[in-house]
Write an enzyme that holds these catalytic residues in place. Structure first.
Site, PDB file in Angstrom:
ATOM      1  N   ARG A 155       0.866  -1.180   0.000  1.00 10.54           N
ATOM      2  CA  ARG A 155       0.000   0.000   0.000  1.00 10.54           C
ATOM      3  C   ARG A 155       0.901   1.227   0.000  1.00 10.54           C
ATOM      4  O   ARG A 155       1.467   1.579   1.030  1.00 10.54           O
ATOM      5  CB  ARG A 155      -0.870  -0.035   1.266  1.00 10.54           C
ATOM      6  CG  ARG A 155      -2.068   0.903   1.256  1.00 10.54           C
ATOM      7  CD  ARG A 155      -2.628   1.072   2.656  1.00 10.54           C
ATOM      8  NE  ARG A 155      -1.843   2.028   3.391  1.00 10.54           N
ATOM      9  CZ  ARG A 155      -1.672   2.024   4.720  1.00 10.54           C
ATOM     10  NH1 ARG A 155      -2.242   1.108   5.474  1.00 10.54           N
ATOM     11  NH2 ARG A 155      -0.930   2.942   5.303  1.00 10.54           N
ATOM     12  N   HIS A 171      -3.671   4.635   4.389  1.00  7.05           N
ATOM     13  CA  HIS A 171      -4.813   3.707   4.380  1.00  7.05           C
ATOM     14  C   HIS A 171      -6.011   4.359   3.695  1.00  7.05           C
ATOM     15  O   HIS A 171      -6.646   3.772   2.829  1.00  7.05           O
ATOM     16  CB  HIS A 171      -5.156   3.313   5.815  1.00  7.05           C
ATOM     17  CG  HIS A 171      -6.437   2.550   5.933  1.00  7.05           C
ATOM     18  ND1 HIS A 171      -6.580   1.282   5.443  1.00  7.05           N
ATOM     19  CD2 HIS A 171      -7.639   2.898   6.443  1.00  7.05           C
ATOM     20  CE1 HIS A 171      -7.824   0.858   5.665  1.00  7.05           C
ATOM     21  NE2 HIS A 171      -8.478   1.832   6.269  1.00  7.05           N
ATOM     22  N   TYR A 225       3.258   5.507  12.008  1.00  9.60           N
ATOM     23  CA  TYR A 225       3.527   4.086  12.293  1.00  9.60           C
ATOM     24  C   TYR A 225       4.463   3.383  11.325  1.00  9.60           C
ATOM     25  O   TYR A 225       4.805   2.238  11.526  1.00  9.60           O
ATOM     26  CB  TYR A 225       2.210   3.309  12.382  1.00  9.60           C
ATOM     27  CG  TYR A 225       1.303   3.455  11.170  1.00  9.60           C
ATOM     28  CD1 TYR A 225       1.536   2.704  10.019  1.00  9.60           C
ATOM     29  CD2 TYR A 225       0.230   4.343  11.182  1.00  9.60           C
ATOM     30  CE1 TYR A 225       0.714   2.834   8.908  1.00  9.60           C
ATOM     31  CE2 TYR A 225      -0.597   4.481  10.068  1.00  9.60           C
ATOM     32  CZ  TYR A 225      -0.358   3.730   8.943  1.00  9.60           C
ATOM     33  OH  TYR A 225      -1.163   3.856   7.847  1.00  9.60           O
TER      34      TYR A 225
END
Ligand SMILES: Cc1ncc(C[n+]2csc(CCOP(=O)(O)OP(=O)(O)O)c2C)c(N)n1
Ligand SMILES: [Mg+2]
Lengths: 354, 398
Positions: free
Chosen positions: B292, B296, B305
Site C-alpha cells: 500500500r 490507508h 507508524y
C-alpha cells in the site's frame, strides 16, 4: 465496585486541577489515570498502539505503558471481546476499543452470549469488569458503517450496563468509573463531539456513574424567574451527541419565552429516570431526542416508563425526535436524518400545541 | 499445469513458522518482514527491472497488444486513483481509499476473469471495478456521500464494495456454492467466483468460516488476498506467524503467493486458479504480495507508524514501471504509444473531476427508499410525515 478511586487526582499536581479539555483529550487522560491507578487495566483494540487509535483516544499510552498493556490486536472484534472475557476472568480489567460503531457486530455474539451472561451463569463467581468503548453516531460525513447508533441492542440485553458521555468532564470521570465498575460497561463516545472543549476539574468526580443529570431547569434558564406554567415549558431528554442539540434548542426556545428543561441521561442501562419524572411533573411535556432509529429503542422505553409514572402530569403525549427507521443513509443525507435544532423545536411546538 | 493435490502440500520453505522470530526493526525498515522471510515460493514472471523470467509451474503467452492493454489499464486506474485523492483534498469527496501500488494485483486478477464470473470486492478494489466495466465515475458517490455504489451488481457481476472487514468472504462463498449447485462447474466453460480481501481481513472469523465452507462444498471460489503489508497501522505479522498463503493448507486447498506487483504473474496465477475452479477443483487461495504505497485512506497519517524508507524500497518494485521498461526493451511500444496513454489518462481525469463537482445531492426521500423489497407501512408513514415537515420549510410555514 472495585477499589474506590473515584476522587483520585487525574495527574498529581493540584494546580492543574481545572483544565480546558476536548472530550477526546479528556478520555485519553481518564484512560491514563485508570492505567496508573491499577496495573490490571489493559487496553485492547485495532490500531490503538502506535497510531493511538483512529481518533487518537489512546494516544501515547502504548509508549508509556508498553505493548503488554496496550494491545494492537489482530483485526477481529469477536477476538477482541472474547479474549477480553478470558483476561477479565483471569483478573485483568480490559478496556476494548471498537474502531467504529458499525464494527461492533462481529463481536456481538461474545457480548450478548458471554459478556452479558457470565456473572449470571456462574452465580456471581465470575465477574467481568470490562469496558467496551464505542465511538458512535453520525454527523462526520463518513461512509457506511461509521455513523451508527447501536446502543439499544445492548440496553436490551440483560447483564450489560450502557452509558454515554456528552462533555469533557463526564468523559474524564465516567471512563474511570466504568473501568472501576465490576459489571461490563458499554461506553458510547459521541464521536462528532470529540473536539468540543470545556473546563474539567480532575480532582473530584461530579457524581456517580449510573445517574442522569439535569443540565438546565426552567428556573435557572436564560429567562429565570418567569413561571413555568403549563403551555410554556417542556422537558428535553437526550444523551451523547444530542445533548448539544438539546441545549441549543433550549437557548433558542428561551428567546421565544419557552422554558425547556434539559436532562442528560448519561446512563442508558440501567436508566435513571427519577429526575425525568420530576421534570415532567413540573412541565407536563416531554420530548426525547436520540440519533438511533425509534422502533423498539431506548427512546421507546423512556416514553413507556414516563407515561406510566407521570400519566396524570402529562399535558401531551411523549414525543420523540430520532433517526429514522432506515439504515444510516449516504452522508449527503445525514443532515436530514439526524435530529437537529429545527426538528427538536418543531416537536416542542407540537407538544405545546397539543 | 500441476494438479491441485500437489498444491495442497507445499513444504514450508524455511524453518517451521511456530519458531519464526519476530522481525527486527531493520527488517521492518527494509520491507523484509517475517511473512517474506526466506520464502522462495513467490511466483514472478516479470522482475522489477522489467526482465521476463521463467517459473516452473506458471507461464504466460502474452502478445505485445495484450501487454500494452495491461499497461493502459494500470496507468488509467492509477490516474483515476490520484485524481480522486486530489478531489478529496479539494473537499469534493469526504474520503478516498487509495489503491496506489496495487494496480498490478488488481488488473492482473481482474483481467483473468470472464464476464460470467462473479466478483466480491472489499473497498479498495477500484482496479477490479475497472475490469468489470464499471466506469470510475460510478465509484465516486460512495466517497462523496451521495450513494453506496451506483453500479448494477447483477449486470456487472461485481458486488457492492463491502466495508465491514471480512463480511463479503462468506457472501462470495455462498454465491460460489450456488454456481456449483446450478451445475455451472465441471468443465472449461464453467463459472467461478473471486473474492477480494486484505491481509488484515485474514484474522476475521468470517474469512476463516469462508475457508471452511468453500472447502467443504468444493466451491469454485478464488480467495484473492492482497497482502499490502498493512492493515491501517498494523503490519501483517500482527495477524499471522505464517505467510498467509500457507494458511490454505490447513483448510485443505491450494495456497499460492504471487508477486502482486507483477501483472503478468498475477494474471497467470489467477487464470490458473479460475480454471481449476471451473473444472471443480476449487477453492484456491492466492496471496498477492504487494504494498500500500499511500495512506490507508485520506484520513490516515502513515508517518505515525511506518518509516518512509519502506516506501522508498517498494517504489523500486513499482508495478507499472517494470511493464513500461519491458515494453520498451521488447520494442513493443514506442513513445507515441506512451504519449497516447498519457493523453487518455489526462482526459479521464478531467472527466472524473467534472463529473464529481457536478454530482447532485440525493433527495430526502432517498433515505426511505428500498429499505424493504415489499414495503413497510410503518416506515412509509414515517417517510410521509417527514416529507411533509420538509415541505413545510420549503413553503416557509415554519
Ligand atoms: C469489522 C471491521 N472492523 C474494523 C474496521 C476498520 N478498518 C477498516 S480498514 C481496516 C484495515 C483493513 O486491513 P486489510 O484487511 O489489510 O485491508 P487494506 O485496507 O490494507 O486493503 C480496518 C481495521 C472495519 N472496516 N471493519
Ligand atoms: Mg492490508
Amino acid at each position: 465496585m472495585a477499589a474506590p478511586t473515584m476522587n483520585r487526582a487525574g495527574s498529581d499536581s493540584g494546580d492543574s486541577a481545572v483544565q480546558t479539555l476536548t472530550i477526546s483529550k479528556a478520555l485519553n487522560m481518564g484512560l491514563r489515570a485508570a492505567m496508573e491507578a491499577n496495573p490490571k487495566v489493559l487496553m485492547m483494540g485495532e490500531d490503538i498502539g502506535k497510531l493511538g487509535g483512529v481518533f487518537r483516544i489512546t494516544d501515547g499510552l502504548q509508549k508509556d505503558f508498553g505493548e503488554q498493556r496496550v494491545l494492537d490486536t489482530p483485526l477481529a472484534e469477536s477476538g477482541i471481546i472474547g479474549t477480553a472475557v478470558g483476561l477479565a476472568i483471569r483478573g485483568y480489567r480490559p478496556v476494548c476499543e471498537i474502531q467504529f460503531d458499525g464494527f461492533i457486530f462481529p463481536g456481538f455474539d461474545q457480548i450478548v452470549s458471554q459478556v452479558a451472561k457470565l456473572h449470571y451463569r456462574t452465580q456471581g463467581k465470575n465477574k467481568l469488569p470490562m469496558v467496551i468503548r464505542v465511538p458512535f453516531g453520525g454527523g462526520i460525513g463518513a461512509v457506511e458503517h461509521h455513523s451508527e447508533s447501536p446502543e439499544s441492542y445492548f440496553a436490551h440485553t440483560a447483564g450489560l450496563k450502557v452509558v454515554s458521555c456528552s462533555n469533557p468532564t463526564d468523559a474524564y470521570w465516567m471512563i474511570q468509573q466504568a473501568i472501576d465498575c465490576d459489571d461490563p460497561v458499554l461506553f458510547f463516545e459521541p464521536k462528532r463531539r470529540y473536539y468540543e472543549k470545556a473546563p474539567v476539574d480532575t480532582t473530584k468526580a461530579p457524581g456517580p456513574l449510573f445517574e442522569s443529570r439535569v443540565l438546565r431547569t426552567a428556573s435557572n434558564s436564560a429567562s429565570a424567574g418567569t413561571s413555568t406554567s403549563a403551555g410554556q415549558a417542556a422537558t428535553l431528554v437526550g444523551y451523547g451527541p444530542m445533548i448539544r442539540v438539546c441545549l441549543d434548542a433550549a437557548n433558542a426556545a428561551a428567546e421565544d419565552g419557552t422554558e425547556l428543561e434539559v436532562i442528560d441521561l448519561r446512563t442508558l442501562s440501567p436508566l435513571d429516570l427519577g429526575p425525568v419524572y420530576d421534570s415532567v411533573r413540573r412541565t407536563g411535556r416531554l420530548v426525547v431526542v436520540s440519533e438511533a432509529p425509534s422502533e423498539s429503542s431506548i427512546t421507546s422505553e423512556i416514553a413507556a416508563k414516563v407515561q406510566q409514572e407521570c400519566f396524570y402530569s402529562l399535558q401531551a403525549p411523549v414525543l420523540r425526535v430520532t433517526g429514522f427507521d432506515t439504515p444510516y443513509p449516504p452522508s449527503k443525507l445525514e443532515e436530514e436524518f439526524l435530529p437537529d435544532l429545527d426538528r427538536v423545536l418543531h416537536a416542542v411546538d407540537r407538544s405545546l400545541a397539543w | 499445469m500441476s494438479s491441485p493435490e500437489q498444491w495442497t502440500h507445499p513444504e514450508p520453505a524455511s524453518a517451521p513458522a511456530a519458531t519464526a522470530a519476530k522481525p527486527t526493526a531493520e527488517q521492518v525498515i527494509a520491507g523484509l518482514r517475517a511473512t517474506d522471510q526466506g520464502d522462495v515460493n513467490l511466483v514472478q514472471l516479470l522482475t522489477p527491472e522489467g526482465e521476463r523470467v521463467q517459473h516452473p509451474d506458471f507461464d504466460i503467452d502474452i502478445t505485445a497488444e495484450e501487454l500494452r492493454g495491461l499497461y493502459r489499464d494500470m496507468v488509467l486506474i492509477r490516474r483515476v486513483d490520484r485524481e480522486a485523492n486530489a478531489l478529496q483534498r479539494k473537499g469534493q469527496l469526504g474520503i478516498w481509499v487509495p489503491l496506489l501500488g496495487q494496480e498490478a494485483a488488481q488488473i492482473g486478477a481482474g483481467r483473468a476473469m470472464r464476464p460470467d464470473d462473479m466478483a466480491f470486492p472489499s473497498y479498495r478494489e477500484h482496479g477490479i471495478a475497472w475490469t468489470r466495466g464499471i466506469h470510475p465515475t460510478d465509484l465516486l458517490g460512495i466517497f462523496r456521500g451521495t450513494d453506496m455504489g451506483s453500479w448494477d451488481p447483477v449486470e456487472h457481476k461485481f458486488h457492492p464494495y463491502t466495508i465491514v472487514i471480512g463480511n463479503q468472504v462468506l457472501n462470495a462463498t455462498g454465491y460460489a456454492m450456488g454456481q456449483k449447485f446450478d451445475g455451472k462447474v465441471g468443465d472449461a466453460d464453467g463459472e467461478a467466483t473471486m473474492c477480494f480481501f486484505g491481509d488484515g481481513a485474514t484474522s476475521q472469523g468470517d474469512v476463516h468460516e469462508g475457508f471452511v465452507w468453500a472447502a467443504v462444498y468444493d466451491a469454485p471460489l478464488v480467495f484473492f488476498c492482497q497482502n499490502n503489508q498493512w492493515a491501517i497501522s498494523e503490519p501483517t505479522e500482527r495477524q499471522s506467524r505464517l505467510p498467509l498463503y500457507q494458511r490454505a493448507r490447513g483448510y485443505g486447498f491450494p495456497g499460492i503467493r504471487v508477486d502482486g506487483n507483477d501483472v503478468l504473474a498475477t494474471l497467470a496465477v489467477t487464470r490458473w486458479a479460475l480454471e481449476e475452479c471451473r473444472q471443480g477443483n476449487g477453492p484456491i487461495l492466492i496471496e498477492a504480495f504487494t504494498y500500500r504505497m499511500d495512506a490507508h485512506t485520506t484520513s490516515d497519517d502513515p508517518s505515525r507508524y511506518r518509516l518512509s524508507d519502506e516506501l522508498e524500497l517498494w517504489k523500486l518494485k513499482d508495478p507499472i514501471e517494470r511493464v513500461k521498461v519491458h515494453l520498451v526493451k521488447q520494442q513493443w511500444a514506442d513513445s507515441a504509444f506512451f504519449e497516447s496513454i498519457e493523453q487518455e489518462s489526462e482526459a479521464l481525469a478531467v472527466e472524473l473531476r467534472e463529473f464529481c463537482v457536478n454530482m447532485p445531492d440525493p433527495p430526502p426521500e432517498r433515505i426511505f427508499a428500498n429499505v424493504y423489497a415489499e414495503g413497510n407501512p410503518v416506515l412509509e408513514a414515517q417517510r410521509d410525515e417527514f416529507l411533509a415537515y420538509v415541505e413545510g420549510f420549503a413553503g416557509g410555514e415554519h
